[in-house]
Motif scaffolding. Structure first.
Motif, mmCIF file in Angstrom:
data_model
loop_
_atom_site.group_PDB
_atom_site.id
_atom_site.type_symbol
_atom_site.label_atom_id
_atom_site.label_comp_id
_atom_site.label_asym_id
_atom_site.label_seq_id
_atom_site.Cartn_x
_atom_site.Cartn_y
_atom_site.Cartn_z
ATOM 1 N N SER A 139 0.843 -1.202 0.000
ATOM 2 C CA SER A 139 0.000 0.000 0.000
ATOM 3 C C SER A 139 0.873 1.245 0.000
ATOM 4 N N LYS A 140 0.807 1.987 -1.091
ATOM 5 C CA LYS A 140 1.615 3.210 -1.171
ATOM 6 C C LYS A 140 1.151 4.218 -0.135
ATOM 7 N N GLY A 141 -0.165 4.265 0.113
ATOM 8 C CA GLY A 141 -0.706 5.184 1.120
ATOM 9 C C GLY A 141 -0.178 4.865 2.508
ATOM 10 N N LEU A 177 12.575 9.117 -0.512
ATOM 11 C CA LEU A 177 11.982 7.818 -0.821
ATOM 12 C C LEU A 177 10.895 7.977 -1.882
ATOM 13 N N ILE A 178 11.013 7.237 -2.992
ATOM 14 C CA ILE A 178 9.925 7.190 -3.974
ATOM 15 C C ILE A 178 8.964 6.068 -3.596
ATOM 16 N N GLU A 179 9.530 4.919 -3.300
ATOM 17 C CA GLU A 179 8.681 3.790 -2.912
ATOM 18 C C GLU A 179 9.528 2.740 -2.226
ATOM 19 N N TYR A 180 8.847 1.887 -1.460
ATOM 20 C CA TYR A 180 9.495 0.708 -0.895
ATOM 21 C C TYR A 180 9.025 -0.529 -1.623
ATOM 22 N N ILE A 220 0.516 10.350 -10.267
ATOM 23 C CA ILE A 220 -0.718 9.685 -9.802
ATOM 24 C C ILE A 220 -0.428 8.193 -9.673
ATOM 25 N N LYS A 221 -0.751 7.626 -8.501
ATOM 26 C CA LYS A 221 -0.424 6.217 -8.264
ATOM 27 C C LYS A 221 -1.627 5.452 -7.719
ATOM 28 N N ALA A 222 -1.890 4.284 -8.306
ATOM 29 C CA ALA A 222 -2.839 3.351 -7.691
ATOM 30 C C ALA A 222 -2.221 2.908 -6.373
ATOM 31 N N ILE A 260 -1.769 10.883 -4.826
ATOM 32 C CA ILE A 260 -1.263 11.914 -5.754
ATOM 33 C C ILE A 260 -0.064 12.560 -5.078
ATOM 34 N N GLU A 261 1.054 12.612 -5.799
ATOM 35 C CA GLU A 261 2.232 13.180 -5.132
ATOM 36 C C GLU A 261 3.026 14.109 -6.018
ATOM 37 N N GLU A 262 3.785 14.914 -5.342
ATOM 38 C CA GLU A 262 4.669 15.899 -5.953
ATOM 39 C C GLU A 262 5.692 15.182 -6.840
ATOM 40 N N PHE A 263 5.993 15.749 -7.997
ATOM 41 C CA PHE A 263 7.032 15.207 -8.871
ATOM 42 C C PHE A 263 8.395 15.618 -8.326
ATOM 43 N N LEU A 264 9.283 14.628 -8.152
ATOM 44 C CA LEU A 264 10.629 14.912 -7.632
ATOM 45 C C LEU A 264 11.626 14.837 -8.773
ATOM 46 N N PRO A 265 12.298 15.934 -9.127
ATOM 47 C CA PRO A 265 13.345 15.835 -10.137
ATOM 48 C C PRO A 265 14.624 15.287 -9.508
ATOM 49 N N HIS A 302 17.330 0.622 -15.107
ATOM 50 C CA HIS A 302 16.916 1.384 -16.292
ATOM 51 C C HIS A 302 15.471 0.992 -16.539
ATOM 52 N N LYS A 303 14.541 1.810 -16.055
ATOM 53 C CA LYS A 303 13.128 1.396 -16.073
ATOM 54 C C LYS A 303 12.463 1.561 -17.424
ATOM 55 N N ARG A 304 12.973 2.501 -18.211
ATOM 56 C CA ARG A 304 12.292 2.758 -19.489
ATOM 57 C C ARG A 304 12.689 1.719 -20.523
ATOM 58 N N GLU A 325 18.072 12.088 -9.925
ATOM 59 C CA GLU A 325 18.532 10.816 -10.474
ATOM 60 C C GLU A 325 18.079 9.707 -9.539
ATOM 61 N N GLU A 326 17.591 8.588 -10.098
ATOM 62 C CA GLU A 326 17.095 7.499 -9.247
ATOM 63 C C GLU A 326 18.189 6.520 -8.908
ATOM 64 N N ALA A 327 18.074 5.901 -7.746
ATOM 65 C CA ALA A 327 18.974 4.813 -7.377
ATOM 66 C C ALA A 327 18.183 3.769 -6.611
ATOM 67 N N GLY A 346 0.850 0.946 -12.253
ATOM 68 C CA GLY A 346 -0.110 1.839 -11.604
ATOM 69 C C GLY A 346 0.377 3.268 -11.402
ATOM 70 N N VAL A 347 1.531 3.640 -12.010
ATOM 71 C CA VAL A 347 2.073 4.992 -11.785
ATOM 72 C C VAL A 347 2.023 5.799 -13.078
ATOM 73 N N THR A 348 1.472 7.012 -13.000
ATOM 74 C CA THR A 348 1.475 7.922 -14.161
ATOM 75 C C THR A 348 2.170 9.210 -13.769
HETATM 76 P P1 AMP Z 1 7.067 3.509 -8.426
HETATM 77 O O1 AMP Z 1 6.301 2.319 -8.943
HETATM 78 O O2 AMP Z 1 6.410 4.215 -7.301
HETATM 79 O O3 AMP Z 1 8.524 3.211 -8.228
HETATM 80 O O4 AMP Z 1 7.106 4.527 -9.666
HETATM 81 C C1 AMP Z 1 7.601 4.136 -10.914
HETATM 82 C C2 AMP Z 1 8.530 5.180 -11.446
HETATM 83 O O5 AMP Z 1 7.856 6.429 -11.555
HETATM 84 C C3 AMP Z 1 9.715 5.465 -10.537
HETATM 85 O O6 AMP Z 1 10.756 4.593 -10.743
HETATM 86 C C4 AMP Z 1 10.068 6.882 -10.938
HETATM 87 O O7 AMP Z 1 10.820 6.872 -12.127
HETATM 88 C C5 AMP Z 1 8.737 7.489 -11.235
HETATM 89 N N1 AMP Z 1 8.215 8.196 -10.070
HETATM 90 C C6 AMP Z 1 7.402 7.721 -9.107
HETATM 91 N N2 AMP Z 1 7.129 8.659 -8.185
HETATM 92 C C7 AMP Z 1 7.779 9.775 -8.576
HETATM 93 C C8 AMP Z 1 7.882 11.107 -8.052
HETATM 94 N N3 AMP Z 1 7.228 11.485 -6.950
HETATM 95 N N4 AMP Z 1 8.656 11.984 -8.719
HETATM 96 C C9 AMP Z 1 9.297 11.637 -9.853
HETATM 97 N N5 AMP Z 1 9.230 10.419 -10.399
HETATM 98 C C10 AMP Z 1 8.484 9.486 -9.783
#
Ligand code: AMP
Ligand code: GLY
Length: 425
Positions: A102-104, A280-283, A142-144, A183-188, A212-214, A190-192, A152-154
């Motif tokens: 649960s992301k929430g 943290l973007i997600e766990y 926007i995330k389910a 719904i969350e703020e976009f974070l600019p 490399h997710k894309r 580099e991901e790790a 589930g992430v747009t």
């Molecule tokens: P997640 O499934 O939550 O990891 O999201 C998938 C991808 O969406 C992440 O690997 C990021 O590239 C991008 N992403 C998710 N949340 C954000 C955020 N708040 N800001 C910027 N990019 C995000």
């Protein structure tokens, strides 16, 4: 001890490969496994959602330790069922797996314990979500709420895309996972990918990695499960590792313990390295795929001993050694991925490819048909190599790929580009 590994991906092949080097291992079993794992373990079909069937299998094969690879059985409570049955295992309880389930839940935990993450709000109906959106700036994320297999992430660049993403969630496109929306703020930045073993109380950082997710070169195209990775991630300096442990991982483990739902297993933090430091973007509550493939190639210590120490709660007496070499993996996927992949096409040339210096090929969606190796999923092979630099590991991996004869498969040609840009080696 006899070990049962659950899963069928490249992650599980890499774990199986590392486990077979352990002096603690007697027999390795894997359910369901794949054609690569079948070369080093006994694979069999088992419905892992049937917890009593898993427990019965453990009894018949005298399994002393179960390692749960993917998130779905963890979120479904397989770990709890094994605990009740008295079977030692690696992987969190259902309550602790909420960190991924649960992301929430995770966002609220970050808010309550002051863990750095993107600003957010939670919604259970479209109208209030859209009213909130109208007050936000773009881009917006926007995330389910629940598990949506990475779909589930747009990241919405326009107001139209943002409202369409909200509608997609609430229209049931992601099933129960979309009944609530974050719904969350976009974070600019580099991901790790950051991994730490956690035994409920103590934590042990693993090596760093970058995914490399894309789908396509230059980080373009749709998101996927991951098209390639390398370790270490140069962006994660020792200072950033320590800040991540101090501000994100240790507070999370302390919070979960304080709530009476201690986290035992591997905590995989998707991080955004922002100008304000790591957020943290997600766990995820499991190892990463394909990050595990590069971590296992660099791990010099006994994986099984580390996972058992995690289950036993004695990580404070444990340390791990890593090769100073760089590991890099390139995912080969079947045409059609990440949509509907073409199945059943033949792959040739793996024996020659494996002979390239320092190369290991981990299987994901593969199966055997007699002596033929067939593609049987979206992500199919992980061609993994070591080198003194990212450029050298990359050269070894692509040299091996050039020997693989699989016309219906494809891969990115630029895995490692970000690190090579930093340090051309
Ligand atoms: P997640 O499934 O939550 O990891 O999201 C998938 C991808 O969406 C992440 O690997 C990021 O590239 C991008 N992403 C998710 N949340 C954000 C955020 N708040 N800001 C910027 N990019 C995000
Ligand atoms: N590589 C990202 C993941 O395992 O979710």
């Amino acid at each position: 001890m006899n070990v049962l590994l659950i899963g069928s991906g490249g992650r599980e092949h890499a774990l199986a490969w590392a486990l077979t080097a352990s002096p603690l291992l007697n027999e390795l079993y894997c359910a369901p496994g794949n054609a690569g794992i079948a070369e080093i373990a006994t694979c069999f079909a088992l419905d892992v959602s049937d917890h009593s069937a898993v427990i019965a299998y453990c009894a018949t094969q005298n399994i002393g330790f179960v390692i749960i690879g993917p998130e779905a059985p963890l979120v479904a409570g397989l770990g709890d069922a094994l605990t009740v049955a008295g079977i030692k295992h690696f992987g969190p309880s259902k309550a602790a797996a909420q960190l991924e389930g649960s992301k929430g839940f995770t966002k609220d935990l970050c808010r309550d314990f002051d863990i750095p993450t993107a600003a957010y709000a939670r919604f259970s109906d479209a109208a209030s979500a859209k009213a909130y959106l109208a007050r936000q700036t773009l881009p917006i994320v926007i995330k389910a709420d629940g598990l949506a297999a990475g779909k589930g992430v747009t990241i919405a660049e326009t107001a139209h895309d943002a409202t369409a993403a909200v509608d997609a969630c609430f229209s049931g496109q992601f099933g129960a996972a979309g009944a609530e929306v974050v719904i969350e703020e976009f974070l600019p930045g580099e991901e790790a990918s950051f991994f730490a073993l956690c035994d409920g109380t103590h934590t042990l950082a693993l090596a760093t990695a970058q995914d490399h997710k894309r789908l396509s070169d230059g980080d373009t195209g749709p998101n996927t499960g991951g098209m390639g990775a390398y370790s270490p991630a140069p962006v994660m300096t020792p200072d950033l590792v320590e800040r991540t442990m101090a501000k994100i991982i240790r507070p999370t483990v302390a919070a979960m313990a304080q709530r009476g739902t201690p986290f035992k297993g591997v905590l995989f933090a998707g991080l955004m390295i922002t100008t304000d430091g790591p957020k943290l973007i997600e766990y995820n509550v499991r190892f990463g795929d394909p990050e595990t493939q590069v971590l296992m190639l660099r791990l010099k210590s006994d994986l099984l001993a580390a996972l058992v120490a995690t289950a036993d709660g004695v990580l404070d007496r444990f340390d791990l050694r890593w090769s100073t070499d760089v590991a890099l993996t390139v995912v080969m996927a079947a045409d059609g991925y990440p949509g509907t992949p073409l199945k059943g096409t033949e792959i040739k040339g793996l024996d020659a490819a494996k002979r390239i210096d320092s190369v290991e090929i981990f299987h994901a969606g593969t199966r055997r048909d007699g002596s033929r190796l067939l593609a049987d999923g979206g992500r199919v092979l992980n061609v993994t190599a070591l080198g003194k630099s990212v450029a050298e590991a990359q050269a070894h991996a692509y040299a091996a790929i050039s020997l693989i004869d699989w016309p219906e498969g494809f891969c990115r040609k630029d895995i490692g580009w970000r690190a090579i840009l930093r340090d051309p080696g």
